[in-house]
Design a protein around this motif. Structure first.
Motif, PDB file in Angstrom:
ATOM      1  N   THR A  76       0.786  -1.214  -0.178  1.00  0.00           N
ATOM      2  CA  THR A  76       0.196  -0.039   0.199  1.00  0.00           C
ATOM      3  C   THR A  76       0.925   1.344   0.224  1.00  0.00           C
ATOM      4  OG1 THR A  76      -1.766  -0.910   1.168  1.00  0.00           O
ATOM      5  CG2 THR A  76      -1.810   1.236   1.290  1.00  0.00           C
ATOM      6  N   ILE A  77       1.926   1.235   0.686  1.00  0.00           N
ATOM      7  CA  ILE A  77       2.771   2.257   1.137  1.00  0.00           C
ATOM      8  C   ILE A  77       3.697   2.582  -0.391  1.00  0.00           C
ATOM      9  CG2 ILE A  77       4.550   3.519   2.230  1.00  0.00           C
ATOM     10  CD1 ILE A  77       1.778   3.454   3.622  1.00  0.00           C
ATOM     11  N   TYR A  78       4.006   1.518  -0.959  1.00  0.00           N
ATOM     12  CA  TYR A  78       4.519   1.516  -2.172  1.00  0.00           C
ATOM     13  C   TYR A  78       3.978   2.103  -3.312  1.00  0.00           C
ATOM     14  CZ  TYR A  78       7.080   0.421  -6.424  1.00  0.00           C
ATOM     15  OH  TYR A  78       7.475   0.488  -7.814  1.00  0.00           O
ATOM     16  N   ARG A  79       2.558   1.688  -3.510  1.00  0.00           N
ATOM     17  CA  ARG A  79       1.602   2.371  -4.315  1.00  0.00           C
ATOM     18  C   ARG A  79       1.460   3.673  -4.414  1.00  0.00           C
ATOM     19  NH1 ARG A  79      -1.237  -2.368  -3.167  1.00  0.00           N
ATOM     20  NH2 ARG A  79      -2.922  -1.093  -2.010  1.00  0.00           N
ATOM     21  N   LEU A  80       1.194   4.057  -2.972  1.00  0.00           N
ATOM     22  CA  LEU A  80       1.111   5.329  -2.494  1.00  0.00           C
ATOM     23  C   LEU A  80       2.337   6.366  -3.036  1.00  0.00           C
ATOM     24  CD1 LEU A  80      -0.570   7.733  -1.305  1.00  0.00           C
ATOM     25  CD2 LEU A  80       0.525   7.028   0.827  1.00  0.00           C
ATOM     26  N   ALA A  81       3.388   5.920  -2.673  1.00  0.00           N
ATOM     27  CA  ALA A  81       4.770   6.758  -3.017  1.00  0.00           C
ATOM     28  C   ALA A  81       4.981   6.730  -4.686  1.00  0.00           C
ATOM     29  CB  ALA A  81       5.856   5.905  -2.551  1.00  0.00           C
ATOM     30  N   ARG A  82       4.735   5.419  -5.366  1.00  0.00           N
ATOM     31  CA  ARG A  82       5.024   5.288  -6.689  1.00  0.00           C
ATOM     32  C   ARG A  82       4.146   6.193  -7.447  1.00  0.00           C
ATOM     33  NH1 ARG A  82       5.803   5.065 -11.443  1.00  0.00           N
ATOM     34  NH2 ARG A  82       6.100   3.217 -12.745  1.00  0.00           N
ATOM     35  N   SER A  83       2.571   6.381  -6.863  1.00  0.00           N
ATOM     36  CA  SER A  83       1.724   7.343  -7.635  1.00  0.00           C
ATOM     37  C   SER A  83       2.166   8.698  -7.397  1.00  0.00           C
ATOM     38  CB  SER A  83       0.409   6.834  -7.180  1.00  0.00           C
ATOM     39  OG  SER A  83       0.085   5.669  -7.311  1.00  0.00           O
ATOM     40  N   HIS A  84       2.669   8.921  -6.255  1.00  0.00           N
ATOM     41  CA  HIS A  84       2.803  10.202  -5.761  1.00  0.00           C
ATOM     42  C   HIS A  84       4.305  10.907  -6.638  1.00  0.00           C
ATOM     43  CE1 HIS A  84       3.277  13.711  -3.222  1.00  0.00           C
ATOM     44  NE2 HIS A  84       2.387  13.499  -2.785  1.00  0.00           N
ATOM     45  N   VAL A  85       5.276  10.115  -6.615  1.00  0.00           N
ATOM     46  CA  VAL A  85       6.591  10.510  -7.424  1.00  0.00           C
ATOM     47  C   VAL A  85       6.902  10.119  -8.812  1.00  0.00           C
ATOM     48  CG1 VAL A  85       7.548  10.907  -5.032  1.00  0.00           C
ATOM     49  CG2 VAL A  85       8.017   8.666  -6.324  1.00  0.00           C
ATOM     50  N   GLY A  86       6.023   8.937  -9.143  1.00  0.00           N
ATOM     51  CA  GLY A  86       6.299   8.591 -10.327  1.00  0.00           C
ATOM     52  C   GLY A  86       7.519   7.698 -10.827  1.00  0.00           C
ATOM     53  N   ASP A  87       8.258   7.481  -9.855  1.00  0.00           N
ATOM     54  CA  ASP A  87       9.568   6.747 -10.141  1.00  0.00           C
ATOM     55  C   ASP A  87       9.709   5.388  -9.033  1.00  0.00           C
ATOM     56  OD1 ASP A  87      12.222   6.311 -10.208  1.00  0.00           O
ATOM     57  OD2 ASP A  87      13.111   7.857  -9.419  1.00  0.00           O
ATOM     58  N   PRO A  88       9.456   4.260  -9.868  1.00  0.00           N
ATOM     59  CA  PRO A  88       9.700   3.114  -8.887  1.00  0.00           C
ATOM     60  C   PRO A  88      10.970   3.018  -8.215  1.00  0.00           C
ATOM     61  CG  PRO A  88       9.903   2.817 -11.373  1.00  0.00           C
ATOM     62  CD  PRO A  88       9.823   3.952 -11.224  1.00  0.00           C
ATOM     63  N   ASP A  89      12.080   3.210  -8.443  1.00  0.00           N
ATOM     64  CA  ASP A  89      13.439   3.363  -7.502  1.00  0.00           C
ATOM     65  C   ASP A  89      13.187   4.582  -6.479  1.00  0.00           C
ATOM     66  OD1 ASP A  89      14.390   1.653  -8.999  1.00  0.00           O
ATOM     67  OD2 ASP A  89      15.274   3.051 -10.456  1.00  0.00           O
ATOM     68  N   ALA A  90      12.685   5.513  -6.700  1.00  0.00           N
ATOM     69  CA  ALA A  90      12.489   6.537  -5.528  1.00  0.00           C
ATOM     70  C   ALA A  90      11.391   5.979  -4.731  1.00  0.00           C
ATOM     71  CB  ALA A  90      12.140   8.090  -6.093  1.00  0.00           C
ATOM     72  N   ALA A  91      10.352   5.473  -5.133  1.00  0.00           N
ATOM     73  CA  ALA A  91       9.313   4.989  -4.338  1.00  0.00           C
ATOM     74  C   ALA A  91       9.576   4.017  -3.210  1.00  0.00           C
ATOM     75  CB  ALA A  91       8.263   4.360  -5.374  1.00  0.00           C
ATOM     76  N   ILE A  92      10.599   3.023  -3.768  1.00  0.00           N
ATOM     77  CA  ILE A  92      11.159   1.803  -2.901  1.00  0.00           C
ATOM     78  C   ILE A  92      11.819   2.793  -1.784  1.00  0.00           C
ATOM     79  CG2 ILE A  92      12.849   0.156  -2.863  1.00  0.00           C
ATOM     80  CD1 ILE A  92      11.872  -0.657  -5.731  1.00  0.00           C
ATOM     81  N   GLU A  93      12.614   3.762  -2.172  1.00  0.00           N
ATOM     82  CA  GLU A  93      13.563   4.337  -1.146  1.00  0.00           C
ATOM     83  C   GLU A  93      12.486   5.113   0.008  1.00  0.00           C
ATOM     84  OE1 GLU A  93      16.441   8.345  -1.044  1.00  0.00           O
ATOM     85  OE2 GLU A  93      16.743   6.985  -2.726  1.00  0.00           O
ATOM     86  N   LEU A  94      11.353   5.849  -0.712  1.00  0.00           N
ATOM     87  CA  LEU A  94      10.405   6.454   0.193  1.00  0.00           C
ATOM     88  C   LEU A  94       9.631   5.459   1.151  1.00  0.00           C
ATOM     89  CD1 LEU A  94       9.229   8.921  -2.526  1.00  0.00           C
ATOM     90  CD2 LEU A  94      10.464   9.434  -0.246  1.00  0.00           C
ATOM     91  N   VAL A  95       9.441   4.208   0.695  1.00  0.00           N
ATOM     92  CA  VAL A  95       8.769   3.166   1.557  1.00  0.00           C
ATOM     93  C   VAL A  95       9.826   3.025   2.561  1.00  0.00           C
ATOM     94  CG1 VAL A  95       8.148   0.957   1.670  1.00  0.00           C
ATOM     95  CG2 VAL A  95       7.595   2.386  -0.390  1.00  0.00           C
ATOM     96  N   GLN A  96      11.151   2.813   2.308  1.00  0.00           N
ATOM     97  CA  GLN A  96      11.931   2.380   3.473  1.00  0.00           C
ATOM     98  C   GLN A  96      12.019   3.599   4.450  1.00  0.00           C
ATOM     99  OE1 GLN A  96      15.572   1.843   1.167  1.00  0.00           O
ATOM    100  NE2 GLN A  96      15.190  -0.322   0.932  1.00  0.00           N
ATOM    101  N   GLU A  97      12.026   4.852   3.921  1.00  0.00           N
ATOM    102  CA  GLU A  97      12.123   6.206   4.725  1.00  0.00           C
ATOM    103  C   GLU A  97      10.868   6.019   5.673  1.00  0.00           C
ATOM    104  OE1 GLU A  97      12.906   9.821   2.764  1.00  0.00           O
ATOM    105  OE2 GLU A  97      14.648   8.951   1.539  1.00  0.00           O
ATOM    106  N   THR A  98       9.639   5.838   5.186  1.00  0.00           N
ATOM    107  CA  THR A  98       8.235   5.808   5.872  1.00  0.00           C
ATOM    108  C   THR A  98       8.404   4.870   7.011  1.00  0.00           C
ATOM    109  OG1 THR A  98       7.019   6.495   3.702  1.00  0.00           O
ATOM    110  CG2 THR A  98       5.970   5.414   5.689  1.00  0.00           C
ATOM    111  N   PHE A  99       8.811   3.696   6.830  1.00  0.00           N
ATOM    112  CA  PHE A  99       8.655   2.609   7.798  1.00  0.00           C
ATOM    113  C   PHE A  99       9.981   3.022   9.011  1.00  0.00           C
ATOM    114  CE2 PHE A  99       6.512   0.137   4.807  1.00  0.00           C
ATOM    115  CZ  PHE A  99       5.332  -0.225   5.719  1.00  0.00           C
TER     116      PHE A  99
END
Length: 189
Positions: free
Chosen positions: A35-58
């Motif tokens: 869920t958090i990945y989809r949210l971040a991926r949709s927000h930033v549009g970059d799958p690699d950045a989304a993975i990093e943002l998921v890590q930062e979120t947790f």
């Protein structure tokens, strides 16, 4: 005595994690990472950045777990943290653009392959990528309600709570986001 963590509620897992059970927080991450990945991926549009943002979120959630109100949904709390991390990412990116020497936009565009797609799935993936890029290009005030309501399937009330705006504001922003996407799609055709 062994506790089956998959049967615990999010609030129980948070309490166990606060008590020092690392496996409880691991279960929280397992439940909510997609869920958090989809949210971040949709927000930033970059799958690699989304993975990093998921890590930062947790990481941020773990550090702030003592401030989590167990009477409220954990998904909403994590989503709020993720949105804040996405906003931070966007600000850092804007600063980098300001400080980096300007390059022509042609340097960053890919030349599309003129050959037809191999199959319909490839065309669907391309359309999805275009849509995700269009969503990521929306202003933050329009992008966030659209992602939470449409991609994540949250209710209008949940979306309003996460974004700390009224339900009417969610409705208005959602309408504007959809209108903007429709106009962008009309220009692309």
């Amino acid at each position: 005595m062994s506790l089956v963590l998959t049967g615990c509620s999010d609030g129980e897992l948070a309490a166990l994690a606060l008590a020092g059970r690392q496996s409880a927080f691991t279960e929280i991450m397992r439940r909510h990472r997609e869920t958090i990945y989809r949210l971040a991926r949709s927000h930033v549009g970059d799958p690699d950045a989304a993975i990093e943002l998921v890590q930062e979120t947790f990481v941020a959630a773990f550090r702030a777990l003592d401030r989590y109100d167990q009477a409220r949904p954990l998904r909403a709390w994590l989503s709020r943290i993720a949105i804040n991390k996405c906003r931070d990412w966007a600000r850092r990116r804007a600063v980098r653009r300001l400080l980096m020497p300007a390059a022509s936009s042609d340097d960053y565009t890919e030349v599309p392959d003129p050959a037809p797609a191999i199959d319909a799935a490839a065309a669907d993936r391309q359309e999805l990528a275009r849509l995700q890029a269009a969503i990521a290009a929306l202003p933050r005030q329009l992008r966030e309600p659209l992602i939470l309501r449409t991609v994540e399937g949250l209710s209008q009330a949940e979306t309003a709570e996460i974004l700390r705006i009224s339900e009417k504001a969610v409705e208005t922003r959602l309408y504007r986001a959809r209108s903007k996407l429709a106009s962008l799609r009309g220009e692309a055709s």
